[in-house]
Design a protein around this motif. Structure first.
Motif, mmCIF file in Angstrom:
data_model
loop_
_atom_site.group_PDB
_atom_site.id
_atom_site.type_symbol
_atom_site.label_atom_id
_atom_site.label_comp_id
_atom_site.label_asym_id
_atom_site.label_seq_id
_atom_site.Cartn_x
_atom_site.Cartn_y
_atom_site.Cartn_z
ATOM 1 N N PRO A 193 0.569 -0.815 0.020
ATOM 2 C CA PRO A 193 -0.189 0.410 -0.233
ATOM 3 C C PRO A 193 0.843 1.027 -0.341
ATOM 4 O O PRO A 193 1.768 1.316 0.246
ATOM 5 N N ASN A 196 3.309 2.425 2.293
ATOM 6 C CA ASN A 196 4.991 1.929 2.668
ATOM 7 C C ASN A 196 5.476 2.851 1.576
ATOM 8 O O ASN A 196 7.374 2.153 1.838
ATOM 9 N N VAL A 199 8.761 3.837 4.335
ATOM 10 C CA VAL A 199 10.463 2.869 3.150
ATOM 11 C C VAL A 199 11.083 3.160 2.599
ATOM 12 O O VAL A 199 11.947 3.611 2.413
ATOM 13 N N LYS A 222 18.479 -4.763 -3.861
ATOM 14 C CA LYS A 222 18.236 -5.508 -4.701
ATOM 15 C C LYS A 222 17.776 -6.923 -3.387
ATOM 16 O O LYS A 222 18.000 -6.582 -2.269
ATOM 17 N N THR A 224 16.228 -9.878 -1.742
ATOM 18 C CA THR A 224 16.998 -11.427 -2.113
ATOM 19 C C THR A 224 15.891 -13.170 -1.658
ATOM 20 O O THR A 224 15.038 -12.026 -1.127
ATOM 21 N N GLY A 225 16.233 -13.534 -2.125
ATOM 22 C CA GLY A 225 15.404 -14.652 -1.527
ATOM 23 C C GLY A 225 14.187 -14.911 -2.147
ATOM 24 O O GLY A 225 13.154 -15.387 -1.679
ATOM 25 N N THR B 118 2.019 -5.976 6.334
ATOM 26 C CA THR B 118 2.279 -5.702 5.356
ATOM 27 C C THR B 118 1.926 -3.987 5.161
ATOM 28 O O THR B 118 2.489 -3.914 4.270
ATOM 29 N N LYS B 119 1.892 -3.763 6.016
ATOM 30 C CA LYS B 119 1.211 -2.562 6.055
ATOM 31 C C LYS B 119 1.915 -1.766 7.032
ATOM 32 O O LYS B 119 2.130 -2.230 7.715
ATOM 33 N N VAL B 120 3.266 -0.976 6.918
ATOM 34 C CA VAL B 120 4.172 -0.384 7.513
ATOM 35 C C VAL B 120 3.346 0.632 8.452
ATOM 36 O O VAL B 120 1.757 1.629 7.973
ATOM 37 N N GLY B 202 10.212 -0.318 9.286
ATOM 38 C CA GLY B 202 8.769 -0.519 7.896
ATOM 39 C C GLY B 202 9.378 -1.826 6.546
ATOM 40 O O GLY B 202 8.463 -2.307 6.289
ATOM 41 N N LEU B 203 10.987 -1.805 6.234
ATOM 42 C CA LEU B 203 10.897 -2.725 5.535
ATOM 43 C C LEU B 203 10.557 -3.849 5.560
ATOM 44 O O LEU B 203 10.672 -5.143 4.511
ATOM 45 N N ILE B 206 7.482 -4.644 4.164
ATOM 46 C CA ILE B 206 7.179 -4.698 2.851
ATOM 47 C C ILE B 206 7.639 -6.344 2.395
ATOM 48 O O ILE B 206 7.150 -7.309 1.606
ATOM 49 N N LEU B 207 8.776 -6.406 3.007
ATOM 50 C CA LEU B 207 9.304 -8.051 2.989
ATOM 51 C C LEU B 207 8.201 -8.985 3.197
ATOM 52 O O LEU B 207 8.447 -10.385 2.149
ATOM 53 N N ILE B 210 6.443 -9.464 -0.202
ATOM 54 C CA ILE B 210 7.112 -10.193 -0.574
ATOM 55 C C ILE B 210 6.787 -11.115 -1.001
ATOM 56 O O ILE B 210 6.564 -12.267 -1.874
ATOM 57 N N GLN B 213 3.102 -12.849 -1.387
ATOM 58 C CA GLN B 213 3.120 -12.369 -2.864
ATOM 59 C C GLN B 213 3.766 -13.060 -3.638
ATOM 60 O O GLN B 213 2.915 -13.598 -4.559
ATOM 61 N N TYR B 214 5.037 -12.904 -3.581
ATOM 62 C CA TYR B 214 5.574 -13.977 -4.347
ATOM 63 C C TYR B 214 5.684 -15.894 -4.205
ATOM 64 O O TYR B 214 6.759 -16.305 -4.952
ATOM 65 N N VAL B 216 7.403 -16.982 -1.808
ATOM 66 C CA VAL B 216 8.902 -16.950 -0.788
ATOM 67 C C VAL B 216 8.840 -17.254 0.396
ATOM 68 O O VAL B 216 7.846 -16.448 1.239
ATOM 69 N N SER B 218 12.181 -15.827 2.452
ATOM 70 C CA SER B 218 12.422 -15.106 3.413
ATOM 71 C C SER B 218 13.382 -14.140 2.976
ATOM 72 O O SER B 218 14.184 -13.932 2.784
ATOM 73 N N SER B 219 12.068 -13.152 1.989
ATOM 74 C CA SER B 219 13.125 -12.192 1.223
ATOM 75 C C SER B 219 13.251 -11.295 2.052
ATOM 76 O O SER B 219 12.985 -11.138 3.529
ATOM 77 N N GLY B 220 14.856 -10.727 1.479
ATOM 78 C CA GLY B 220 15.933 -9.755 2.310
ATOM 79 C C GLY B 220 16.374 -8.992 1.133
ATOM 80 O O GLY B 220 15.785 -8.901 0.317
ATOM 81 N N ILE B 221 16.804 -7.773 1.501
ATOM 82 C CA ILE B 221 17.403 -7.031 0.644
ATOM 83 C C ILE B 221 19.192 -6.785 1.032
ATOM 84 O O ILE B 221 19.701 -7.245 2.093
#
Lengths: 230, 230
Positions: A193, A196, A199, A222, A224-225, B118-120, B202-203, B206-207, B210, B213-214, B216, B218-221
């Protein structure tokens, strides 16, 4: 905003307000190559035309790009991108609002507050994109994107290492913008939303700080995961 | 806070409050292996001891880990890490504050607000870490870190793909924590002042989005455009 909430949003013409800046020129270059008609908007028509000449002269340029004043550009675009300094954000949005009804507004603005640009400082609305939505009310749907990418990475054909996080109220609008990102040869992720966007906008201050501290030009992020096509 | 502002902060013993949780156990495992003495703190001593037994039983474990109640753990630690759910954040900080004077408090808390995780959604102070600093006043220096990493990534010896962003008031405190991150076999970056913690906390929302939605775990950055040792 009925159109925006439908499953597919057809975008043929993209208007870039503040398109004479570096970021705008980079996006225009990539979208032209992908087959979109791009309109560069400026407060002064001459400046828009000069930017168009510059874009057409870029190595590998192909496609269709035109210069217009901002109000004409907004009228011509199926989707409007705004890439302007934060100081001009509110007055510009108030000026172009009448032409935005029913359209998606992609807000690239980062609310940097000089001189402390490495410190996250958000406006009272919570972020620049939330402020834009507050100004737009129901007349346009704001999607936030492209805040973390360096323009240097757009103006050539090399692979861009920085991902793009996309925030917006509806999934349909976010997906429309994710489509444009893919067509520009970039990697985007649905970041949820519009709330966000704090961030993603704030991340730019952190990246500017990393550039300074670690002596690099254009740090990015980027995800990851996840599985990637590249 | 004179000690914290000096160039080097000597840390031998790390106390992890809420260390019985997954994140705390993962950090303890890695810091023990790096030669730190780790204290697992819990409201109930038996739970701390049970967690210690579990950590000692992990594949490849080596080092020194002990269980204590929270107040004893805080007293024993040169640096205190707090990994608790946001609902327990303020009462726990008020409880342990007397023992924190002159120490660094590493806050791992993400202020998730169920059901919309999922909302900050930040607390009035601006972030959990800023709220912690507000509660601490001048008695401890808060550093925010480890919010984006999945515990699954800590409990084994494989390389972790997610970078860690570190925010805090002074560079000395941030660097002390960056040292601990490196010793844990992870990659950290100085993300600037504590105000920037809103982005890192807040990230996580978002993760989580993700991940959903995708599809997975454990997405990360990862920071791009920088030189890395790996």
């Amino acid at each position: 905003m009925a159109d925006i909430n439908e499953q597919s949003v057809k975008i043929k013409t993209i208007a870039i307000i503040g398109g004479t800046g570096k970021e705008g020129r980079g996006l225009a270059y990539r979208w032209c190559k992908a087959g979109y008609k791009v309109i560069i908007g400026s407060r002064q028509l001459e400046k828009a035309i000069a930017a168009v000449d510059e874009i057409r002269g870029l190595h590998g340029f192909q496609g269709e790009v035109h210069g217009m004043d901002n109000l004409e550009a907004v009228a011509a675009g199926d989707l409007i991108v705004i890439t302007i300094p934060y100081a001009a954000h509110r007055p510009m949005l108030e000026t172009i609002k009448p032409g935005l009804s029913g359209k998606i507004l992609v807000d690239v603005t980062v609310p940097l507050v000089p001189p402390k640009v490495t410190k996250v400082q958000m406006p009272p609305a919570g972020s620049a994109a939330l402020e834009a939505q507050e100004i737009m009310g129901d007349s346009a749907q704001v999607v936030s994107a492209f805040q973390n990418i360096s323009y240097e990475n757009l103006l050539h054909e090399e692979k861009v290492e920085c991902d793009i996080l996309v925030c917006g109220k509806t999934k349909a609008a976010r997906e429309a913008v994710l489509g444009l990102i893919k067509d520009a040869g970039l990697v985007g992720w649905d970041a949820g939303p519009l709330e966000n966007s704090v961030v993603v906008e704030g991340l730019t201050s952190i990246l500017i700080g990393i550039n300074k501290q670690y002596g690099v030009q254009s740090s990015g992020i980027k995800i990851t995961g996840v599985s990637r096509q590249d």
